[in-house]
Design a protein around this motif. Sequence first.
Motif, PDB file in Angstrom:
ATOM      1  N   GLY A 164       0.794  -1.214   0.000  1.00  0.00           N
ATOM      2  CA  GLY A 164       0.000   0.000   0.000  1.00  0.00           C
ATOM      3  C   GLY A 164       0.831   1.271   0.000  1.00  0.00           C
ATOM      4  N   ILE A 165       2.077   1.193   0.450  1.00  0.00           N
ATOM      5  CA  ILE A 165       2.886   2.398   0.573  1.00  0.00           C
ATOM      6  C   ILE A 165       3.236   2.985  -0.795  1.00  0.00           C
ATOM      7  N   LEU A 166       3.306   2.156  -1.825  1.00  0.00           N
ATOM      8  CA  LEU A 166       3.597   2.645  -3.169  1.00  0.00           C
ATOM      9  C   LEU A 166       2.322   2.892  -3.978  1.00  0.00           C
ATOM     10  N   GLY A 167       1.178   2.865  -3.317  1.00  0.00           N
ATOM     11  CA  GLY A 167      -0.074   3.158  -4.009  1.00  0.00           C
ATOM     12  C   GLY A 167      -0.603   2.016  -4.847  1.00  0.00           C
ATOM     13  N   ILE A 168      -0.083   0.808  -4.668  1.00  0.00           N
ATOM     14  CA  ILE A 168      -0.516  -0.325  -5.484  1.00  0.00           C
ATOM     15  C   ILE A 168      -1.988  -0.639  -5.225  1.00  0.00           C
ATOM     16  N   ASN A 169      -2.364  -0.715  -3.947  1.00  0.00           N
ATOM     17  CA  ASN A 169      -3.761  -0.977  -3.615  1.00  0.00           C
ATOM     18  C   ASN A 169      -4.661   0.147  -4.110  1.00  0.00           C
ATOM     19  N   ALA A 170      -4.189   1.393  -3.938  1.00  0.00           N
ATOM     20  CA  ALA A 170      -4.992   2.536  -4.374  1.00  0.00           C
ATOM     21  C   ALA A 170      -5.162   2.548  -5.891  1.00  0.00           C
ATOM     22  N   GLY A 171      -4.095   2.227  -6.628  1.00  0.00           N
ATOM     23  CA  GLY A 171      -4.185   2.190  -8.083  1.00  0.00           C
ATOM     24  C   GLY A 171      -5.146   1.132  -8.574  1.00  0.00           C
ATOM     25  N   ALA A 172      -5.087  -0.039  -7.958  1.00  0.00           N
ATOM     26  CA  ALA A 172      -6.028  -1.104  -8.327  1.00  0.00           C
ATOM     27  C   ALA A 172      -7.455  -0.696  -7.994  1.00  0.00           C
ATOM     28  N   GLY A 173      -7.643  -0.104  -6.825  1.00  0.00           N
ATOM     29  CA  GLY A 173      -8.979   0.326  -6.427  1.00  0.00           C
ATOM     30  C   GLY A 173      -9.542   1.414  -7.328  1.00  0.00           C
ATOM     31  N   LEU A 174      -8.680   2.321  -7.799  1.00  0.00           N
ATOM     32  CA  LEU A 174      -9.145   3.389  -8.688  1.00  0.00           C
ATOM     33  C   LEU A 174      -9.684   2.827 -10.002  1.00  0.00           C
ATOM     34  N   MET A 175      -9.004   1.834 -10.562  1.00  0.00           N
ATOM     35  CA  MET A 175      -9.473   1.240 -11.805  1.00  0.00           C
ATOM     36  C   MET A 175     -10.818   0.544 -11.612  1.00  0.00           C
TER      37      MET A 175
END
Length: 343
Positions: free
Chosen positions: A100-111
Amino acid sequence: MKSVRELGERARNVRGLTVLMIFGILIITAFIISMNTGYTRLSPAQVFNTLIGAGDAKQSLILFEFRLPRIVISILVGMGLAVSGCILQGLSRNALADPGILGINAGAGLMVMLFISFFPSTAAAPVFLLPFLALLGAGMTAALIYMLAYKRHEGISPTRLLLVGIAVAAGISAAMIVLTLRLNPENYQFVATWMAGSIWGSNWKFVLALLPWIVVLLPFAIYKARVLNVLNLGDQTATGLGLPIEKDRVVLLAVAVGLAGSCVAVSGGIGFVGLVGPHLARRLVGPKHQLLLPTSALAGALLLIVADTLARIILQPSEIPTGIVVAVIGAPYFLYLLARSKA
């Protein structure tokens, strides 16, 4: 002195193998308990009879179509997220890093959010499109962070990589909040549950979709364990030893993104597994990645299968997202680690 080092190395290897065996036994125990646990209770005898084909139709449906796929997915996701976190901690040389620190979870969630926003329901397209979108979002986010953190003459600074990742993740989270304004209640509930960390892809098709990523990337990560060991010595030392640090860093970052993105696609935004698993493993087997990576995988699998089992039984007949249980377990541990790091 050489014999002393060899004896010490042998003792560490024996300790590591012992830890791996203990984790394996605990996972098998949790697996058995999870099969017997749920809204419809199955006794150990009924589970055994169903496994050998002697159960009735209802028991077979519950065990083979609902519980076993979810248990297997929990194990695979736990392994993938923990190894991804271990790689990111090694690359950044920051013990508090996780996917999550590199925004991986956030990027997946945004898509996923974009897809839900522009389609009236998840039935508007094949459900398998969501995992691919989540993986695409994770990869694009990681590529963006890498480009922003890269400097021609300096390469990638671990500290700058983390700071850029935090900033991008914050921006993506803000965009997701704005997008929720256009969701109808049904889709908002789906997105909220997904982001809370619900293992929604709990059937054998999702197991088969996730399994190749784990089978290919996890052994490759262990194969690259020596590279992580050298990178932990610092860029100058790694360069002096002849290691192509930028190339290896990109490859390992791609492995971490592949593992985290594929896992998030079927489990939602489950956090802390990539933090707690590697930390627990490091305390037990030390910093050598040849033992640290497989131990992290087993620790993550154990954590997630226990959390998912608790999520199914705490508020029966209702069910709470697995990510909430993981957060309840992981947040105090994170605060403990933060307090120790400040000390």
